[in-house]
Scaffold this motif. Structure first.
Motif, short mmCIF file in Angstrom:
data_model
loop_
_atom_site.label_atom_id
_atom_site.label_comp_id
_atom_site.label_asym_id
_atom_site.label_seq_id
_atom_site.Cartn_x
_atom_site.Cartn_y
_atom_site.Cartn_z
N SER A 100 -58.31 2.05 -27.32
CA SER A 100 -59.34 2.65 -28.15
C SER A 100 -58.71 3.45 -29.27
O SER A 100 -57.51 3.72 -29.28
CB SER A 100 -60.24 3.55 -27.30
N ASP A 101 -59.54 3.85 -30.22
CA ASP A 101 -59.07 4.69 -31.31
C ASP A 101 -58.55 6.01 -30.75
O ASP A 101 -59.13 6.58 -29.83
CB ASP A 101 -60.24 4.94 -32.27
N LYS A 102 -57.45 6.49 -31.31
CA LYS A 102 -56.77 7.72 -30.88
C LYS A 102 -56.14 7.58 -29.49
O LYS A 102 -55.78 8.57 -28.87
CB LYS A 102 -57.73 8.92 -30.90
N LEU A 201 -59.98 -0.84 -33.97
CA LEU A 201 -59.96 -0.08 -32.73
C LEU A 201 -61.32 0.55 -32.53
O LEU A 201 -61.88 1.15 -33.44
CB LEU A 201 -58.87 1.00 -32.78
N LYS A 203 -64.02 3.17 -31.48
CA LYS A 203 -64.12 4.62 -31.34
C LYS A 203 -64.97 4.94 -30.12
O LYS A 203 -66.16 5.26 -30.22
CB LYS A 203 -64.72 5.24 -32.60
N VAL A 224 -66.00 1.37 -35.25
CA VAL A 224 -64.63 0.88 -35.21
C VAL A 224 -63.83 1.52 -36.34
O VAL A 224 -64.38 1.97 -37.35
CB VAL A 224 -64.57 -0.65 -35.33
N ARG A 225 -62.53 1.57 -36.14
CA ARG A 225 -61.60 2.02 -37.18
C ARG A 225 -60.76 0.83 -37.63
O ARG A 225 -59.97 0.29 -36.84
CB ARG A 225 -60.69 3.13 -36.65
N ILE A 227 -57.75 -1.07 -39.27
CA ILE A 227 -56.34 -0.82 -39.57
C ILE A 227 -55.71 -2.12 -40.05
O ILE A 227 -55.93 -3.18 -39.46
CB ILE A 227 -55.59 -0.28 -38.34
#
Length: 552
Positions: A100-102, A201, A203, A224-225, A227
């Motif tokens: 996941s994000d982060k 990714l 969130k 989503v992020r 990238i």
């Protein structure tokens, strides 16, 4: 064991190759100091005429392989874990696995859903443009009616070759103008490159899994992020040069945070009289990278570079050269997804090396024209208005006051894209606010309270995941990870909250197999120096095989 043997053999070959010193130029010396990881496309093996060196290497090789043959590798997974991992791999080709994000947790979803989420991001935001394959017809380029995979591959390879040629031509021209020499020209030339690739990714901290009931809910509630990975792209090497030259500019940005510790120390220096009546609030720019105007960003970066040129290490280059390379890196925003070619129309890649520097400087120029010049906001900037890329923290007396601060910054964006999400503490409960791994609160009497969450301030979805005790990492690495967690907890806390923060770390480490984790705080390891006194020699780096092999 074959894989480890091949790694050892590769290490010896690289050692022999690096023993022969490169030509000494200013830039090559800088590349060694800065840890540049680029490899030359074709490197001949060193000559074997020195029998003394060859004999010493053979003896060392036999000794290491003897140690290696005695080492025993143990399986670091329990039978249940191994069975679970095997079940995920077998007959589950329809599933997509990611984090996941982060880095909070693992995400498992069906591949069609994941692809649909990505395509929705590409088509609904207006930031990206699909580039269809074309062919010449009557001297004009026309889209292919029913393109095949071969058509897509030919299109992608053609654009890559074109960008690679332009990048190499630009770098060669710059080197010839500055008389940098053939070694530097060849070192940064691009070879066998590929397009940047987009991935997203989820969130997971933005939604509850229990709220999702069907595929429609996933499309609506999942954020989503995006990238774009630029590894191996035609612009990667020029982007590396721009990043290393321009990085010192961040030291001249008063609002930029290098780390949270200095910010907390500066806050603690303020007296209760100075803090009385003020509250700590935070703000976050919504999708900052996609809101940055490229031309404006390049202009702001080069303007700041001209102001502080003496602090930059140009290594024989000129600012005009950095300007040209930065425009090329930011301006050729092609990438692929699912074997399709896209172009990012607005903003910077999240995944391109100089993008964070460009975003930080761009927003600082907005700040410099607003809160750093307007007399109404100067008391606030003097009371530590700080920002790390898109996360900002400041002091304000009222919520309306905080809105004015960040609105004045956003108003400097002529395109009107910059938007802040502001979080102001509840006036009744005077709650803590999370900011860059800490939670900060200023009470009504002006007393500052802070306690760390540094990734341990988690939503319910975030899992207690870190380096597992049973992982095949050197033991000293695990010890340093544990120490760093406790060190961060202590440095980010006021005295009243240190123990509470340490307990957060205790819980995290116990969840990852560390029994009595605080015992590692007293362990000491012998420091192994990696410096070589003789400049004609280099270190022999061996892969980590096992703890027994590592100790011997």
């Amino acid at each position: 064991m074959l894989k480890e043997s091949l790694l050892l053999e590769k290490s010896f070959m690289m050692y022999k190759r690096n023993c022969f010193k490169l030509s000494s130029t200013v830039l090559l010396q800088y590349l060694k100091e800065s840890g540049c990881s680029f490899q030359r496309p074709f490197v001949k093996l060193p000559p074997t005429c020195n029998s003394t060196v060859e004999d010493s290497l053979k003896q060392l090789s036999l000794y290491i392989m003897k140690l290696f043959s005695k080492s025993k590798l143990s399986f670091n997974m329990t039978p249940i874990e191994a069975k679970g991992l095997k079940s995920l791999k077998e007959k589950r080709d329809h599933l997509h696995f990611s984090v996941s994000d982060k880095g909070g947790e693992f995400v498992v979803m069906e591949k069609p859903q994941h692809q649909q989420l990505t395509e929705q991001r590409l088509t609904s935001t207006g930031v990206y443009k699909f580039i269809p394959p074309t062919r010449k017809r009557n001297g004009e380029l026309c889209p292919i009616a029913n393109p095949t995979d071969t058509s897509y591959n030919r299109q992608i390879n053609g654009v890559v070759d074109q960008l690679e040629t332009v990048a190499n031509s630009l770098w060669t021209t710059i080197c010839n103008k500055r008389n940098l020499g053939s070694d530097i020209v060849e070192f940064f030339k691009s070879h066998n490159t590929r397009h940047p690739t987009m991935y997203v990714l989820l969130k997971t901290h933005k939604f509850q899994v229990s709220q999702i009931r069907n595929n429609t809910d996933i499309m609506e509630k999942c954020k989503v992020r995006p990238i774009v990975s630029c590894c191996g792209s035609p612009t990667e090497r020029l982007a590396w040069i721009c990043t290393n030259v321009l990085s010192p500019l961040l030291e001249h940005i008063p609002s930029h945070l290098q780390n949270i510790y200095g910010h907390l120390e500066d806050l603690k220096k303020l007296t209760p009289e100075q803090l009385k009546g003020w509250k700590f609030c935070t703000a976050d720019v919504t999708s900052l990278y996609n809101k940055i105007d490229i031309q404006g960003c390049v202009h702001d970066v080069m303007e700041l570079a001209a102001e502080h040129q003496q602090s930059l290490r140009l290594n024989g280059l000129e600012l005009i050269d950095i300007h040209e390379m930065l425009e090329f890196v930011f301006g050729n925003a092609y990438f692929t997804f699912n074997n399709r070619l896209y172009l990012q129309l607005i903003g910077l890649f999240m995944g391109c090396k100089p993008s964070p520097i460009g975003a930080i400087i761009r927003v600082y120029c907005f700040e410099r024209c607003s809160i750093y010049t307007d007399v109404h906001f100067l008391p606030i900037t003097n009371r530590l208005n700080r920002r790390y890329v898109d996360d900002a923290g400041t002091l304000a007396t009222l919520r309306h006051h905080a809105l004015q601060i960040f609105s004045s910054i956003a108003d400097q964006d002529v395109d009107g894209r910059l938007a802040w999400e502001i979080d102001y503490p509840d006036s009744e409960h005077n709650t803590f606010l999370p900011f860059l791994g800490t939670e900060i609160r200023v009470d009504e009497e002006g007393h500052l309270l802070a306690w760390p969450v540094f990734r341990f301030y988690r939503n319910e979805q975030k899992k207690q995941i870190t380096l597992q005790y049973r992982s095949h990492h050197p033991f000293r690495t695990k010890v340093e990870v544990v120490k760093n967690f406790y060190r961060t907890a202590e440095r980010s806390s006021t005295p009243d909250y240190v123990e509470e923060s340490m307990q957060i770390v205790d819980h995290l480490l116990r969840c990852n197999g560390y029994e009595n984790p605080r015992q590692y705080l007293t362990l000491r390891h012998k420091v192994i120096s990696t410096k070589v006194g003789d400049e004609s020699m280099v270190n022999l780096k061996l892969p980590y095989i096992s703890e027994q092999f590592y100790d011997e």
